[in-house]
Design a protein around this motif. Sequence first.
Motif, PDB file in Angstrom:
ATOM      1  N   PHE A   1       0.824  -1.214   0.000  1.00 52.66           N
ATOM      2  CA  PHE A   1       0.000   0.000   0.000  1.00 52.66           C
ATOM      3  C   PHE A   1       0.858   1.266   0.000  1.00 52.66           C
ATOM      4  O   PHE A   1       0.454   2.292  -0.531  1.00 52.66           O
TER       5      PHE A   1
ATOM      6  N   GLN B   1       2.922   0.488  -6.910  1.00 57.09           N
ATOM      7  CA  GLN B   1       1.812   0.982  -7.711  1.00 57.09           C
ATOM      8  C   GLN B   1       1.017  -0.199  -8.234  1.00 57.09           C
ATOM      9  O   GLN B   1       1.581  -1.116  -8.810  1.00 57.09           O
TER      10      GLN B   1
ATOM     11  N   LYS C   1      -5.980   0.375  -5.986  1.00 53.93           N
ATOM     12  CA  LYS C   1      -5.355   0.411  -4.665  1.00 53.93           C
ATOM     13  C   LYS C   1      -6.328   0.900  -3.584  1.00 53.93           C
ATOM     14  O   LYS C   1      -6.435   0.307  -2.516  1.00 53.93           O
ATOM     15  N   ARG C   2      -7.057   1.973  -3.916  1.00 55.52           N
ATOM     16  CA  ARG C   2      -7.988   2.537  -2.929  1.00 55.52           C
ATOM     17  C   ARG C   2      -9.061   1.529  -2.538  1.00 55.52           C
ATOM     18  O   ARG C   2      -9.420   1.405  -1.376  1.00 55.52           O
ATOM     19  N   VAL C   3      -9.564   0.826  -3.557  1.00 60.95           N
ATOM     20  CA  VAL C   3     -10.628  -0.151  -3.289  1.00 60.95           C
ATOM     21  C   VAL C   3     -10.105  -1.264  -2.375  1.00 60.95           C
ATOM     22  O   VAL C   3     -10.739  -1.635  -1.390  1.00 60.95           O
TER      23      VAL C   3
ATOM     24  N   PHE D   1      -7.552  -1.169  -0.375  1.00 61.61           N
ATOM     25  CA  PHE D   1      -7.263  -0.629   0.952  1.00 61.61           C
ATOM     26  C   PHE D   1      -8.554  -0.477   1.770  1.00 61.61           C
ATOM     27  O   PHE D   1      -8.596  -0.816   2.958  1.00 61.61           O
ATOM     28  N   THR D   2      -9.604   0.002   1.105  1.00 62.35           N
ATOM     29  CA  THR D   2     -10.883   0.134   1.800  1.00 62.35           C
ATOM     30  C   THR D   2     -11.402  -1.225   2.259  1.00 62.35           C
ATOM     31  O   THR D   2     -11.924  -1.364   3.366  1.00 62.35           O
TER      32      THR D   2
ATOM     33  N   ARG E   1       1.799   0.810   7.626  1.00 64.38           N
ATOM     34  CA  ARG E   1       1.728   1.630   6.405  1.00 64.38           C
ATOM     35  C   ARG E   1       1.948   3.098   6.744  1.00 64.38           C
ATOM     36  O   ARG E   1       2.675   3.810   6.040  1.00 64.38           O
TER      37      ARG E   1
ATOM     38  N   GLU F   1     -11.994  10.927  10.963  1.00 65.64           N
ATOM     39  CA  GLU F   1     -11.884  11.650   9.711  1.00 65.64           C
ATOM     40  C   GLU F   1     -11.844  13.151   9.973  1.00 65.64           C
ATOM     41  O   GLU F   1     -11.003  13.869   9.470  1.00 65.64           O
TER      42      GLU F   1
END
Lengths: 271, 304
Positions: A92, A96, A100-102, A104-105, A153, B297
């Motif tokens: 993370f 690359q 990645k965002r998905v 990580f979520t 991370r 957040e």
Amino acid sequence: MATRTIGRYALLTFCAVVVFLPIYVAVVIAIQPAARVVDFPGVLLPKSLTLEPFRNAMRSGNLGRYLVNSGVVTAFIVGGQVITSILAAYAFAFVQFPFKRVVFTLFLATLMVPAEATIVANYETIQHFGWLDSYQALVMPFLATAFGTFLIRQAFLGVPQDLRDASALDGYGHWGFLRGVAVPLARPAIAAFTVFSFLLAWNQYLWPLLVTNDDAHRTVQIGLKSLAGANVANLNLPAAGAVIAGLPIFFLLLFFQRHLVRGLTSGAVKG
Amino acid sequence: MAVPVQAGGAEVVVGRRKREWPLAVILLLPSAVVFGLFVFYPLARTIQLGMYRSDPFGGLGRYVGPSQYWDVLTSESFLRSLGVTLKFAALTVPTGLGLGLGLAVLGHQQLRGIGVYRTIFSSTVATSVAVASLMWLTLLNPSIGLVNQALTKLGHEPIIFLQRPGWALVSVAMATVWQNLGFTFIVISAGLQSVPDELLESARIDGAGPWRRFREVTLPLLSPTLLFAFVVLSINAFQTFGQVDLLTHGGPLHSTELLVYHVFQRTSNDPSTAAAEAVVLFGIVLLLTLVQLRVLERRVHYGD
């Protein structure tokens, strides 16, 4: 001024005594002969010491074997979590890849699923694998954690860009950078996570109770349950058992308090 | 920096980007397998299991559909257990938060030897559920527990803490508040340390007394930490199991039968009912976690 300071110390000491009382009582009961337990308040100031309650608790709770089991299970969980978290955190932070965002979520989403809510299906899975009463059952479900991934991370993201460039110029690939630069620099976060992970793994109760039923695999926390049942006539047993099972964590806190505090507060203060 | 080097650098990055995803897969696979097998799959499976009706032998039985949820969630035994859990949360969360805040404020003073007090205040974080429960079992034993010996010495009748319906839940709550105290103290102390001294100092110069400084400077700055502790303690309350299993076994008269204990008892002999109830537990914890994430957040925003 002086009276005010004395008042502050008095209040602090009163609170400290109240907070520490359950631990203190367990310890003094565990080191005195059973007959002394009914001698209140004399029992609070031990005169004669004995190791008999510890011996009895080890024997009747089978704690020796259970301590070994707890040690094995905790070592595998902590080792596994540290490795999988470092690897995922590295991906993370430094690699690359698409979505990645998905991904990580999805990792973070696992934090919202309490282990208690999935025990029914996980029990079924473990049963299906034929893993009831095995180390695998105690270890496998806990080999990864999004908390560790997230914590490490964050530390990786703090590694200066210059170091990454320099490492690349020196011809180091990802593995060289991971082992030579990223992990050494993230050591404080990894240490905090290791202590935190040890605490959780050693103290587990619900899952080991559900999936183990034999002496060969039960952990020390579950061993305490049999001592809890035998308490009516003899308070020494549960007290000594609590001291024995609590000692490893007591030493952990004694030597690594700073790391533990870091681990516990990273969710709250670091944001 | 010379232009060719930059161009070369960019080329490397682009070239690497293409070949990097297999590395990401290797790095993420171990975690992904564990999460898939033991978090995501069981979550879906639990929701599905909740639509079956267990047969008398603990097998899956026949498919009933979503209406099974309605039957389980309106059953007397589930609603009673939910009620007990809410009562337990009401007993433990505000008390734990208040005591944790009090200890943190006390431990924040600049005094010689304060470190010893801080260590003692954090000490309960070292106890597991089982260890803490055995300690309280020792204290609360009806005949020879030290609390009852003390009460008898003071001329009071002994209290049957763990076997009386009126006392059992309160006793389990006491043990729980105590066990969580170390965590609450540590978290709130860290929050207190992040309150800037200059702000308190300027408030003092403006003539604000200690109480006003606490209420108007410290407390507002501490509120995100307090909310975080509040959410964690609430989630803990809904996940409580060990104390009940060791201290009261859900009794007397179901008065300490918390949600997770209720689910646990049915896991091996009535999995569908247990699954439907576990889904509700998941929903509650999810809601609390979302509240917590919103708070974090917002804090990150302020931090920037």
